[in-house]
Scaffold this motif. Structure first.
Motif, PDB file in Angstrom:
ATOM      1  N   ASN A   1       0.921  -1.368   0.200  1.00  0.00           N
ATOM      2  CA  ASN A   1      -0.197  -0.164   0.091  1.00  0.00           C
ATOM      3  C   ASN A   1       0.972   1.265   0.144  1.00  0.00           C
ATOM      4  O   ASN A   1       1.612   1.672   0.846  1.00  0.00           O
ATOM      5  CB  ASN A   1      -0.913  -0.107   1.264  1.00  0.00           C
ATOM      6  CG  ASN A   1      -1.725   1.145   1.240  1.00  0.00           C
ATOM      7  OD1 ASN A   1      -1.664   2.101   0.573  1.00  0.00           O
ATOM      8  ND2 ASN A   1      -2.732   1.104   2.266  1.00  0.00           N
ATOM      9  N   ALA A   2       0.918   2.050  -0.991  1.00  0.00           N
ATOM     10  CA  ALA A   2       1.778   3.087  -1.382  1.00  0.00           C
ATOM     11  C   ALA A   2       1.272   4.221  -0.117  1.00  0.00           C
ATOM     12  O   ALA A   2       2.116   5.083   0.241  1.00  0.00           O
ATOM     13  CB  ALA A   2       1.421   3.764  -2.695  1.00  0.00           C
ATOM     14  N   ASP A   3       0.122   4.196   0.432  1.00  0.00           N
ATOM     15  CA  ASP A   3      -0.221   5.120   1.407  1.00  0.00           C
ATOM     16  C   ASP A   3       0.139   4.645   2.913  1.00  0.00           C
ATOM     17  O   ASP A   3      -0.083   5.557   3.838  1.00  0.00           O
ATOM     18  CB  ASP A   3      -1.728   5.372   1.404  1.00  0.00           C
ATOM     19  CG  ASP A   3      -2.269   5.929   0.078  1.00  0.00           C
ATOM     20  OD1 ASP A   3      -1.351   6.888  -0.537  1.00  0.00           O
ATOM     21  OD2 ASP A   3      -3.342   5.699  -0.458  1.00  0.00           O
ATOM     22  N   SER A   4       0.927   3.504   3.168  1.00  0.00           N
ATOM     23  CA  SER A   4       1.311   3.196   4.332  1.00  0.00           C
ATOM     24  C   SER A   4       2.526   4.129   4.985  1.00  0.00           C
ATOM     25  O   SER A   4       3.325   4.373   3.974  1.00  0.00           O
ATOM     26  CB  SER A   4       1.764   2.040   4.361  1.00  0.00           C
ATOM     27  OG  SER A   4       0.751   0.915   3.995  1.00  0.00           O
ATOM     28  N   THR A   5       2.247   4.310   6.069  1.00  0.00           N
ATOM     29  CA  THR A   5       3.495   5.237   6.751  1.00  0.00           C
ATOM     30  C   THR A   5       4.647   4.301   7.057  1.00  0.00           C
ATOM     31  O   THR A   5       4.554   2.945   7.029  1.00  0.00           O
ATOM     32  CB  THR A   5       2.837   5.843   8.136  1.00  0.00           C
ATOM     33  OG1 THR A   5       2.619   4.936   9.084  1.00  0.00           O
ATOM     34  CG2 THR A   5       1.759   6.662   7.835  1.00  0.00           C
ATOM     35  N   THR A   6       5.888   4.938   7.446  1.00  0.00           N
ATOM     36  CA  THR A   6       6.965   4.079   7.897  1.00  0.00           C
ATOM     37  C   THR A   6       6.689   3.359   9.110  1.00  0.00           C
ATOM     38  O   THR A   6       7.165   2.162   9.051  1.00  0.00           O
ATOM     39  CB  THR A   6       8.095   5.152   7.912  1.00  0.00           C
ATOM     40  OG1 THR A   6       8.522   5.964   6.770  1.00  0.00           O
ATOM     41  CG2 THR A   6       9.211   4.439   8.249  1.00  0.00           C
TER      42      THR A   6
ATOM     43  N   GLN B   1       3.814   2.212  10.054  1.00  0.00           N
ATOM     44  CA  GLN B   1       2.867   0.969   9.784  1.00  0.00           C
ATOM     45  C   GLN B   1       3.580   0.003   9.048  1.00  0.00           C
ATOM     46  O   GLN B   1       3.524  -1.167   9.325  1.00  0.00           O
ATOM     47  CB  GLN B   1       1.739   1.401   8.597  1.00  0.00           C
ATOM     48  CG  GLN B   1       0.609   2.375   9.453  1.00  0.00           C
ATOM     49  CD  GLN B   1      -0.265   2.923   8.501  1.00  0.00           C
ATOM     50  OE1 GLN B   1       0.185   3.332   7.379  1.00  0.00           O
ATOM     51  NE2 GLN B   1      -1.442   3.136   8.961  1.00  0.00           N
ATOM     52  N   ARG B   2       4.580   0.239   7.969  1.00  0.00           N
ATOM     53  CA  ARG B   2       5.534  -0.806   7.596  1.00  0.00           C
ATOM     54  C   ARG B   2       6.511  -1.445   8.581  1.00  0.00           C
ATOM     55  O   ARG B   2       6.580  -2.620   8.468  1.00  0.00           O
ATOM     56  CB  ARG B   2       6.327   0.012   6.228  1.00  0.00           C
ATOM     57  CG  ARG B   2       5.441   0.138   5.171  1.00  0.00           C
ATOM     58  CD  ARG B   2       6.259   0.682   4.015  1.00  0.00           C
ATOM     59  NE  ARG B   2       7.037   1.677   4.120  1.00  0.00           N
ATOM     60  CZ  ARG B   2       6.482   2.803   3.753  1.00  0.00           C
ATOM     61  NH1 ARG B   2       5.371   3.358   3.607  1.00  0.00           N
ATOM     62  NH2 ARG B   2       7.373   4.289   4.010  1.00  0.00           N
TER      63      ARG B   2
END
Length: 86
Positions: A40-45, A47-48
Motif C-alpha cells: 500500500n503506497a499510502d502506508s506510513t513508515t 505502519q510498514r
C-alpha cells in the motif's frame, strides 16, 4: 504447563498446531494483511515497520516449531544410538 512437557510431548503438540487448518489459516491471513501494508503506497513508515515486526514474529513462531521438531529427532536419534551401543 509447557515447561513440564518432555521433548516428545512438546514436539507432538507443535505438530498438532502445525497441522491445524484454523491455526494455519490465521497465520496465513495475518501474514497477508501485513504484506498488504507493504504494498500500500499510502502506508506510513511506522505502519510498514510494525508490519515487518509482525511478520518477523510469525516467522519466529514457525522457526520455533521446526526447532522443537529437530530437538525431538535428535533426542530420538540419541536414544536409538544409545540402545545399539555395546
Amino acid at each position: 504447563m509447557a515447561n513440564n512437557l518432555s521433548i516428545v510431548e512438546k514436539s507432538a503438540k507443535m505438530r498438532t498446531l502445525k497441522a491445524d487448518d484454523t491455526f494455519q489459516l490465521a497465520l496465513k491471513e495475518i501474514t497477508e494483511q501485513q504484506v498488504a501494508v507493504f504494498v500500500n503506497a499510502d502506508s506510513t513508515t511506522d505502519q510498514r515497520e510494525e508490519a515487518h515486526n509482525i511478520i518477523c514474529a510469525l516467522r519466529k513462531i514457525e522457526d520455533y516449531f521446526d526447532f522443537v521438531e529437530t530437538d525431538e529427532v535428535m533426542y530420538n536419534h540419541k536414544l536409538t544410538k544409545g540402545e545399539s551401543a555395546p
